[in-house]
Structures are given as C-alpha cells and as structure tokens.
Design an enzyme around this catalytic site. Structure first.
Site, PDB file in Angstrom:
ATOM      1  N   ASP A   1       0.827  -1.210   0.000  1.00 39.56           N
ATOM      2  CA  ASP A   1       0.000   0.000   0.000  1.00 39.56           C
ATOM      3  C   ASP A   1       0.863   1.263   0.000  1.00 39.56           C
ATOM      4  OD1 ASP A   1      -2.402   1.370  -0.029  1.00 39.56           O
ATOM      5  OD2 ASP A   1      -2.620   1.367   2.143  1.00 39.56           O
TER       6      ASP A   1
ATOM      7  N   GLY B   1       0.012   5.439  -4.419  1.00 38.62           N
ATOM      8  CA  GLY B   1      -0.583   6.712  -4.812  1.00 38.62           C
ATOM      9  C   GLY B   1      -0.005   7.868  -4.013  1.00 38.62           C
TER      10      GLY B   1
ATOM     11  N   HIS C   1       2.344   3.288  -9.041  1.00 36.87           N
ATOM     12  CA  HIS C   1       2.119   1.870  -9.357  1.00 36.87           C
ATOM     13  C   HIS C   1       3.276   1.313 -10.183  1.00 36.87           C
ATOM     14  CE1 HIS C   1      -1.701   2.338  -7.540  1.00 36.87           C
ATOM     15  NE2 HIS C   1      -2.318   2.925  -8.547  1.00 36.87           N
TER      16      HIS C   1
ATOM     17  N   SER D   1     -10.883  -6.853  -4.315  1.00 39.29           N
ATOM     18  CA  SER D   1     -12.226  -6.891  -4.911  1.00 39.29           C
ATOM     19  C   SER D   1     -12.924  -5.536  -4.767  1.00 39.29           C
ATOM     20  CB  SER D   1     -13.060  -8.022  -4.286  1.00 39.29           C
ATOM     21  OG  SER D   1     -12.874  -8.081  -2.886  1.00 39.29           O
TER      22      SER D   1
ATOM     23  N   LEU E   1      10.812 -20.554  -4.708  1.00 37.35           N
ATOM     24  CA  LEU E   1       9.909 -19.612  -4.028  1.00 37.35           C
ATOM     25  C   LEU E   1       8.575 -19.606  -4.768  1.00 37.35           C
ATOM     26  CD1 LEU E   1       9.439 -17.084  -2.068  1.00 37.35           C
ATOM     27  CD2 LEU E   1      10.246 -15.684  -3.963  1.00 37.35           C
TER      28      LEU E   1
HETATM   29  C1  IPE Z   1      -5.428  -2.702  -0.109  1.00 34.75           C
HETATM   30  O1  IPE Z   1      -5.099  -1.351  -0.302  1.00 34.75           O
HETATM   31  C2  IPE Z   1      -5.386  -3.437  -1.404  1.00 34.75           C
HETATM   32  C3  IPE Z   1      -4.092  -3.519  -2.057  1.00 34.75           C
HETATM   33  C4  IPE Z   1      -2.943  -3.083  -1.658  1.00 34.75           C
HETATM   34  C5  IPE Z   1      -4.140  -4.193  -3.316  1.00 34.75           C
HETATM   35  P1  IPE Z   1      -6.203  -0.216  -0.425  1.00 34.75           P
HETATM   36  O2  IPE Z   1      -5.455   1.048  -0.559  1.00 34.75           O
HETATM   37  O3  IPE Z   1      -7.173  -0.543  -1.491  1.00 34.75           O
HETATM   38  O4  IPE Z   1      -6.927  -0.321   0.988  1.00 34.75           O
HETATM   39  P2  IPE Z   1      -7.848   0.733   1.760  1.00 34.75           P
HETATM   40  O5  IPE Z   1      -8.912   1.181   0.831  1.00 34.75           O
HETATM   41  O6  IPE Z   1      -6.963   1.877   2.172  1.00 34.75           O
HETATM   42  O7  IPE Z   1      -8.349  -0.019   2.964  1.00 34.75           O
HETATM   43  C1  IPE Z   2      -1.604   0.203  -3.362  1.00 29.34           C
HETATM   44  O1  IPE Z   2      -1.370   1.564  -3.368  1.00 29.34           O
HETATM   45  C2  IPE Z   2      -1.801  -0.362  -4.732  1.00 29.34           C
HETATM   46  C3  IPE Z   2      -3.179  -0.755  -5.066  1.00 29.34           C
HETATM   47  C4  IPE Z   2      -4.191  -0.765  -4.245  1.00 29.34           C
HETATM   48  C5  IPE Z   2      -3.406  -1.184  -6.419  1.00 29.34           C
HETATM   49  P1  IPE Z   2      -2.557   2.594  -3.382  1.00 29.34           P
HETATM   50  O2  IPE Z   2      -2.933   2.870  -4.789  1.00 29.34           O
HETATM   51  O3  IPE Z   2      -3.653   2.154  -2.501  1.00 29.34           O
HETATM   52  O4  IPE Z   2      -1.844   3.885  -2.769  1.00 29.34           O
HETATM   53  P2  IPE Z   2      -2.468   4.893  -1.715  1.00 29.34           P
HETATM   54  O5  IPE Z   2      -2.916   4.084  -0.539  1.00 29.34           O
HETATM   55  O6  IPE Z   2      -3.591   5.603  -2.372  1.00 29.34           O
HETATM   56  O7  IPE Z   2      -1.320   5.787  -1.378  1.00 29.34           O
HETATM   57 MG    MG Z   3      -4.087   2.424  -0.548  1.00 27.00          MG
END
Ligand code: IPE
Ligand code: IPE
Ligand code: MG
Length: 250
Positions: free
Chosen positions: A25, A28, A42, A71, A136
C-alpha cells in the site's frame, strides 16, 4: 501436501518466516508527494516487487504473497483501474520468463473471471510455465477478497459434500484459493494504515502482523529485514502460555 492449520495443531516455527504476505500500500501517496500522477507510484511499485522477491529468495522464504488488487479496488476511477490492468499484463509479459529462470512458481489468485480474456490467458500460461518450480512460490492476489475466498470455498464444499454432512474447518481450508500454501507467518502492510482491508481473512488467524509507514515503492531489502527481525523477536504462543512455549509439551 496438506498444511498444518494453526487452530488445529501448533505449527513449526522458525526465525525466518516461511510465508510472508504483504499488502503493498501507499503507491498513490508516494507519487502524490512527488507531484507525480498516482499511476507513477504503481509503476514504481513493480520495481519494489522485484527487489522483495529477490530478497525473499536470498533469505530462504518459501512463499511470498502480494496483494495487488482487491475486490473493492474496482471502486477507483476507471482510468486508474484500466492503468492497473495494463500494468499487470505488461509486468506478466516482462517478468515471467525471468521468474521461471530463477526457480519461481507463480500463482495468481482471486476472482479472475472479471479480467479480460487476454489477461486470463497470460495468467494461465504463466502458471503453467512455472508450475514445477520450487525455490519460491510468489502468489499475486488480484481481484481478491478474503470474504470472496471463504464464500467460494464454502460453495465448493457444499457442492462436494452430501447434504447431512457437517462442514468442518478442514473442509473450508482445503478449498480456499491458496490451499497449496501454509498459513502466512508474517503479514506486512506498508503505507501506514493499520487494517487488513479484506486480505487473507481466514489464514491470518495466527499470523504475526507488522505495519510500516514506508510507502510500497520505497520498501526494499533493508525494510524487509526490519520486518523479519521484528518477527524473529516475537513469541508465537498459539493460545498457550509463555511457560509452555519452548517445552515439548503443548
Ligand atoms: C489494499 O489497499 C489493497 C491492495 C494493496 C491491493 P487499499 O489502498 O485498497 O486499501 P484501503 O482502501 O486503504 O483499505
Ligand atoms: C496500493 O497503493 C496499490 C493498489 C491498491 C493497487 P494505493 O494505490 O492504494 O496507494 P495509496 O494508498 O492511495 O497511497
Ligand atoms: Mg491504498
């Protein structure tokens, strides 16, 4: 091979986690902080995956599970969703051969029926190519949700079991989409949030949880070592008292 269920038997434990599961996470926010579009985060995140996969091989980790798309991530703006899908296809095309050469078995789990057919085909090919590799196992969770997984497992059990039969924990565990892997020893979430976000709900029952503020694109081998060191210092009791741990009786 059947794996130990942490609620039925006490699993063997070690200093190095056999299975690490990561919520990658913060892509973004990493990009936004640099005045870049979110999707640049990403792209950078794929590089971080490469580094962590390599580090896991060096450290003797046997299973690495990565949450790539939940999902619930379909709720994002359509532009970001389609960028992520394309990135997924490109990364598969670019990385699979190298992964195969490095002895990696690749698995993609989640409800794949929602993906374009070319992506589904690329996934099948990648899994077939790397099926016999043992160094792995890298699992990418895509359109994955813990509730989806438990629900599909129960539906599969119901289809196979006869009407009067009681559904057991073992039956559900055997039908989860990652039944080929032991339960994760260590869970890592980058990006500062301290929640599970519908990741591996069933399997995380006794997993050690580790949260870091580092954004995923900056998570490297050194950051992984910090998580593994934190794991190494923990006492996994699985319901027992501290005095019982380390003795043969359980
Ligand atoms: C969880 O991250 C899913 C992935 C990293 C693929 P999100 O960014 O979607 O989670 P929330 O919305 O902050 O809980
Ligand atoms: C995790 O990073 C990647 C995906 C969920 C695909 P985010 O895209 O959720 O990044 P933030 O949490 O908005 O910074
Ligand atoms: Mg996120």
């Amino acid at each position: 091979m059947k794996h130990t269920s942490s609620t039925k038997e006490i699993p063997a434990t070690g200093e190095v986690p056999k299975h690490i599961a990561i919520i990658m996470d913060g892509n973004g926010r990493w990009a936004t902080k640099r005045f870049l579009p979110r999707v640049a985060g990403h792209v950078k995140g794929v590089d971080a995956v490469r580094g962590v996969v390599e580090a896991c091989i060096k450290r003797g980790v046997k299973y690495l599970t990565l949450f790539a798309f939940s999902s619930e991530n379909w709720r994002r703006p359509p532009d970001e969703v389609s960028f992520l899908m394309r990135l997924f296809v490109t990364a598969l095309e670019k990385e699979v051969r190298k992964m195969h050469e490095n002895g990696i078995r690749l698995k993609i789990v989640g409800d794949l029926t929602r993906f374009d057919l070319d992506l589904q085909k690329a996934i099948q090919d990648a899994e077939a190519l790397t099926l016999g590799n043992e160094k792995l196992t890298v699992t990418v969770c895509a359109n994955y949700g813990g509730r989806w997984d438990i629900t599909q497992a129960v539906n599969r059990v119901r289809a196979k079991a006869d009407q009067a039969e009681q559904i057991t924990e073992e039956m559900i565990a055997e039908n989860l989409s990652m039944a080929y892997a032991p339960e994760p020893d260590l869970f890592i979430r980058t990006g500062g949030e301290t929640r599970i976000s519908n990741f591996l709900l069933w399997q995380l029952a006794y997993t050690e949880l580790y949260f870091t503020d580092k954004f995923w694109p900056e998570f490297d081998a050194a950051a992984l070592d910090l998580a593994i060191a934190s794991f190494g210092g923990r006492e996994r009791r699985f319901g027992r008292t501290s005095a019982q741990v380390g003795t043969t009786s359980s």
